[in-house]
Motif scaffolding. Structure first.
Motif, PDB file in Angstrom:
ATOM      1  N   UNK A  88      -6.822  -2.685  14.278  1.00  0.00           N
ATOM      2  CA  UNK A  88      -6.243  -3.797  15.033  1.00  0.00           C
ATOM      3  C   UNK A  88      -6.977  -5.091  14.708  1.00  0.00           C
ATOM      4  N   UNK A  89      -8.292  -5.019  14.643  1.00  0.00           N
ATOM      5  CA  UNK A  89      -9.093  -6.213  14.343  1.00  0.00           C
ATOM      6  C   UNK A  89      -8.749  -6.771  12.966  1.00  0.00           C
ATOM      7  N   UNK A  90      -8.561  -5.887  12.005  1.00  0.00           N
ATOM      8  CA  UNK A  90      -8.258  -6.326  10.647  1.00  0.00           C
ATOM      9  C   UNK A  90      -6.902  -7.017  10.578  1.00  0.00           C
ATOM     10  N   UNK A  91      -5.936  -6.535  11.341  1.00  0.00           N
ATOM     11  CA  UNK A  91      -4.590  -7.100  11.265  1.00  0.00           C
ATOM     12  C   UNK A  91      -4.396  -8.294  12.185  1.00  0.00           C
ATOM     13  N   UNK A  92      -4.965  -8.207  13.414  1.00  0.00           N
ATOM     14  CA  UNK A  92      -4.659  -9.223  14.421  1.00  0.00           C
ATOM     15  C   UNK A  92      -5.856 -10.086  14.826  1.00  0.00           C
ATOM     16  N   UNK A  93      -7.038  -9.810  14.276  1.00  0.00           N
ATOM     17  CA  UNK A  93      -8.189 -10.635  14.584  1.00  0.00           C
ATOM     18  C   UNK A  93      -8.764 -10.424  15.966  1.00  0.00           C
ATOM     19  N   UNK A  94      -8.400  -9.330  16.607  1.00  0.00           N
ATOM     20  CA  UNK A  94      -8.929  -8.995  17.928  1.00  0.00           C
ATOM     21  C   UNK A  94      -9.312  -7.527  17.933  1.00  0.00           C
ATOM     22  N   UNK A  95     -10.564  -7.242  18.297  1.00  0.00           N
ATOM     23  CA  UNK A  95     -11.036  -5.864  18.318  1.00  0.00           C
ATOM     24  C   UNK A  95     -11.251  -5.399  19.754  1.00  0.00           C
ATOM     25  N   UNK A  96     -10.405  -4.493  20.229  1.00  0.00           N
ATOM     26  CA  UNK A  96     -10.609  -3.955  21.578  1.00  0.00           C
ATOM     27  C   UNK A  96     -11.925  -3.196  21.679  1.00  0.00           C
ATOM     28  N   UNK A  97     -12.768  -3.582  22.620  1.00  0.00           N
ATOM     29  CA  UNK A  97     -14.027  -2.889  22.849  1.00  0.00           C
ATOM     30  C   UNK A  97     -13.795  -1.676  23.742  1.00  0.00           C
ATOM     31  N   UNK A  98     -14.801  -0.830  23.863  1.00  0.00           N
ATOM     32  CA  UNK A  98     -14.659   0.328  24.736  1.00  0.00           C
ATOM     33  C   UNK A  98     -14.482  -0.110  26.184  1.00  0.00           C
ATOM     34  N   UNK A  99     -15.172  -1.179  26.569  1.00  0.00           N
ATOM     35  CA  UNK A  99     -15.021  -1.692  27.932  1.00  0.00           C
ATOM     36  C   UNK A  99     -13.590  -2.178  28.165  1.00  0.00           C
ATOM     37  N   UNK A 100     -13.024  -2.839  27.172  1.00  0.00           N
ATOM     38  CA  UNK A 100     -11.640  -3.315  27.266  1.00  0.00           C
ATOM     39  C   UNK A 100     -10.691  -2.130  27.378  1.00  0.00           C
ATOM     40  N   UNK A 101     -10.894  -1.116  26.554  1.00  0.00           N
ATOM     41  CA  UNK A 101     -10.043   0.073  26.586  1.00  0.00           C
ATOM     42  C   UNK A 101     -10.140   0.801  27.925  1.00  0.00           C
ATOM     43  N   UNK A 102     -11.337   0.886  28.469  1.00  0.00           N
ATOM     44  CA  UNK A 102     -11.515   1.560  29.760  1.00  0.00           C
ATOM     45  C   UNK A 102     -10.791   0.799  30.867  1.00  0.00           C
ATOM     46  N   UNK A 103     -10.866  -0.526  30.815  1.00  0.00           N
ATOM     47  CA  UNK A 103     -10.203  -1.341  31.835  1.00  0.00           C
ATOM     48  C   UNK A 103      -8.682  -1.182  31.751  1.00  0.00           C
ATOM     49  N   UNK A 104      -8.158  -1.139  30.535  1.00  0.00           N
ATOM     50  CA  UNK A 104      -6.720  -0.963  30.361  1.00  0.00           C
ATOM     51  C   UNK A 104      -6.286   0.428  30.829  1.00  0.00           C
ATOM     52  N   UNK A 105      -7.082   1.434  30.497  1.00  0.00           N
ATOM     53  CA  UNK A 105      -6.753   2.796  30.940  1.00  0.00           C
ATOM     54  C   UNK A 105      -6.698   2.889  32.457  1.00  0.00           C
ATOM     55  N   UNK A 106      -7.678   2.313  33.131  1.00  0.00           N
ATOM     56  CA  UNK A 106      -7.748   2.406  34.585  1.00  0.00           C
ATOM     57  C   UNK A 106      -6.730   1.510  35.284  1.00  0.00           C
TER      58      UNK A 106
END
Length: 689
Positions: free
Chosen positions: A37-55
């Motif tokens: 995602x970072x390579x294509x869109x210039x934004x890299x979801x962090x683990x903290x970001x992923x956890x927040x989205x999951x919850x």
């Protein structure tokens, strides 16, 4: 427009299926390709970001997705995902589907009879536990051992009724994860627009774009009679979606078959899909005639008819993909390529080389008894509410006397809360609709299995399907929840002694149904699981996790961007606006606008974005998923795919497959200008400008 004119291009993935292509993939939260995602869109979801989205994401147990949008239990999903609740709360005098609903205060929020909302709180790898329990086993021994280890893991996890635990099979058994959910069964309706705007365009517009729908509803989850605290939650974007901007869709895609073998796909193409399309089409016709009897009959059958039509269109699109010669040739090339790579490695060939042939043999076996399986077990009752209650009571009481590890999976201790919620639901029962559906089922049972089949003889005797259905529905006391509770508490003895005609019907069919289910599990499912696991191991050895696993109605995350596409040589813009809505309205269903929208026409800015499309990879089950931006803020609400996406069960083409969503700005405008829902706007952080 040719319905699947781009199927011949399906899909970039089928040319090289084991690499990440474009925006393909419904990824698990613990194996998300952030670097890609970072390579294509210039934004890299962090683990903290992923956890927040999951919850912040939710799963609706009846088959949809949602999101938490306030700290006080407010859940956003689609109108069609809440439609079962809306229909159950409606009456002849108060039709919430027709008139819409908004609870002005917390006290006005009515409870949905059968709704459950789950939030994924933990993921644990249990691959060694599962594979260790089944190592070296085949057939019935494999199936029994896997069922036992699943039940053991889930029971150890589900220590409270407000927890839901599931062992999830990924990569065809190459990996197993244990998912723990927070279970919320007190769910109440807050807001739902009229069906005329929520499903504007009806079946003709379904799976099409441009679209002009407000397919949204809001519910609230409660704990101990009070709004539940639900943090983290998603906030509203101030900007809304922008063309070219990255988008994320967390949700629960139902199922895909992208890793199935050719033998499995051929069975779907030649048997499962066409045979299901046939009986569903016939039932749809009967329901349409039922609805024409009058407004009350239309109200009673609306929810069932909508589900049938939606499923029919989806199945038709899937089968059209599988019968497209170019697409099938690509699928064949894929399987040959994978088998060739396995064959080039002597060790892999020895371990896994015969797995495809074993799968094909199992599918040949299934063909010989597929009608019995479909009519006695998989589609028994064909959705008759009373029959489903009776059949559940018959099995639940019998299974309760077995050790937890030996029960059918749907009746283990971990699944008891869901079973009891279904059985004790006060949802209304409509006898006229029940007679139609059950009578249709019994008619098909006789036609598909023949009048001489022992189960048909036992059920019908010398009576017609209509007579048996009428007797079972009119004579049953299962419409009363207290009767259901008494039968469940009474156990097998109460079921055996019951003279309730619906219980007698379910009891009569249960023996033959169990027998065909056991044969299916031992001779087909166990073989598919065992050899699917072997193919999964081979794929892992060659490609690792560079491709997303097939969907399993468990939480996933896809990435993409807001972008239009080209269809039949014409560019399709990514947005529709309110300006296009009113000219499309004809005053007749399904292009009829509700009075509230006609009155609000002058107040709604015509340039207000209404629907939009993104390149996110989704399938059925993602309905109700939020569309998020890089800040994890809501910019839209997924409710459909375009017509090119109907082959998405088997592959993905980023050039034309699109997610269709309601724009967050349209939701805000509707709440403000059409419905005056100030309480809801305030809770969403959208104070009056």
């Amino acid at each position: 427009m040719k319905r699947l004119s781009c199927v011949a291009l399906l899909f970039a993935v089928v040319a090289a299926p084991f690499l990440v292509h474009a925006d393909e993939g419904m990824w698990t939260f613990n194996l998300f390709p952030s670097d890609v995602v970072a390579k294509k869109y210039g934004f890299k979801p962090t683990q903290a970001w992923l956890d927040r989205v999951r919850l912040g994401s939710a799963r609706l147990a009846e088959g949809c997705s949602g999101s938490f949008v306030s700290p006080d239990g407010l859940v956003m999903t689609n109108h069609h995902c809440a439609h079962n609740c809306i229909a159950q709360l409606s009456t002849a005098k108060k039709d919430l589907s027709k008139d819409g609903f908004f609870a002005r205060t917390l006290a006005d929020e009515p409870r949905c009879p059968t709704m459950e909302v789950d939030r994924l709180t933990d993921i644990r790898d249990v691959t060694k536990d599962v594979q260790g329990a089944t190592q070296g086993l085949q057939g019935e021994a494999f199936e029994d051992a896997q069922r036992a280890v699943f039940a053991k893991l889930e029971a150890a996890c589900a220590t409270r009724d407000d927890l839901r635990c599931e062992v999830v099979t990924l990569y065809q058994g190459g990996r197993y994860d244990l998912y723990t959910y927070e279970r919320m069964q007190d769910v109440r309706l807050v807001f739902a627009p009229e069906t005329d705007i929520a499903a504007f365009g009806g079946d003709p517009d379904n799976f099409e774009f441009p679209r002009y729908d407000l397919d949204v509803s809001f519910m609230r989850v409660y704990r101990d009679g009070k709004p539940a605290r639900t943090e983290p939650y998603f906030r509203w974007s101030k900007e809304g979606p922008k063309e070219g901007a990255v988008t994320f869709v967390p949700g629960n895609p139902g199922s895909t078959s992208r890793m199935d073998t050719l033998a499995q796909l051929a069975y779907q193409r030649d048997h499962s899909l066409p045979e299901n399309l046939f009986w569903r089409s016939e039932l749809r016709g009967r329901l349409q005639e039922f609805a024409r009897r009058g407004p009350e009959f239309a109200r009673m059958s609306e929810e069932r008819l909508f589900g049938l039509e939606n499923g029919l269109k989806s199945m038709k699109g899937g089968r059209e993909a599988l019968v497209e010669p170019a697409f099938w040739a690509h699928l064949s090339d894929n399987e040959r390529a994978l088998r060739a790579k396995v064959g080039q490695d002597a060790k892999l060939q020895q371990q896994y080389g015969d797995a495809w042939d074993a799968t094909a043999k199992a599918m040949d076996t299934l063909k010989t008894f597929r009608r019995e399986l479909r009519m006695l077990e998989q589609n028994a009752g064909m959705g008759s509410q009373l029959f489903d209650v009776a059949a559940t009571l018959v099995r639940a009481t019998e299974e309760a006397g077995k050790p937890n590890e030996q029960r059918l999976p749907e009746f283990t201790d971990a699944n008891r809360p869901a079973t009891e919620q279904f059985l004790f639901s006060p949802a209304p029962v409509y006898p006229e609709l029940e007679e139609l559906v059950l009578g249709f089922y019994l008619t098909r049972l006789r036609e598909d299995l023949s009048p001489d089949h022992p189960a048909v003889k036992a059920v019908l005797g010398t009576d017609s399907p209509g007579v048996v259905a009428k007797r079972a529905v009119r004579g049953s006391q299962l419409k009363t929840v207290a009767v259901r509770k008494k039968l469940l508490a009474g156990g097998p003895a109460a079921i055996a002694a019951s003279k309730d005609p619906m219980v007698v019907l379910a009891r009569t069919l249960d023996g033959p149904a169990r027998a065909v289910r056991k044969r299916y599990e031992n001779e087909v499912v166990a073989v598919l699981k065992r050899n699917g696991e072997r193919i999964g191991h081979a794929r892992f050895a060659l490609y690792g996790t560079s491709v997303a696993p097939d969907a399993t109605f468990t939480p996933r995350l896809s990435y993409g961007s807001v972008q239009g596409y080209t269809a039949d040589g014409k560019q399709v813009a990514p947005f529709t606006t309110v300006a296009g809505l009113y000219p499309r309205a004809t005053g007749q269903e399904p292009f009829k606008l509700p009075p509230s929208w006609l009155r609000a026409k002058a107040k709604l800015p015509p340039e207000t974005p209404l629907n939009f499309v993104t390149s996110n990879d989704i399938v059925g089950g993602n309905s109700g998923s939020p569309i998020l931006d890089a800040q994890a803020e809501i910019v839209g609400l997924a409710f459909d795919g375009n017509i090119q996406s109907l082959g998405g069960n088997y592959g993905f083409d980023a050039a034309v497959n699109r997610t269709v969503a309601v724009d967050s700005r349209a939701i805000e405008a509707a709440l403000r200008q059409v419905y005056g829902a100030e309480r809801l706007l305030k809770e969403l952080g959208l104070s009056t400008p």
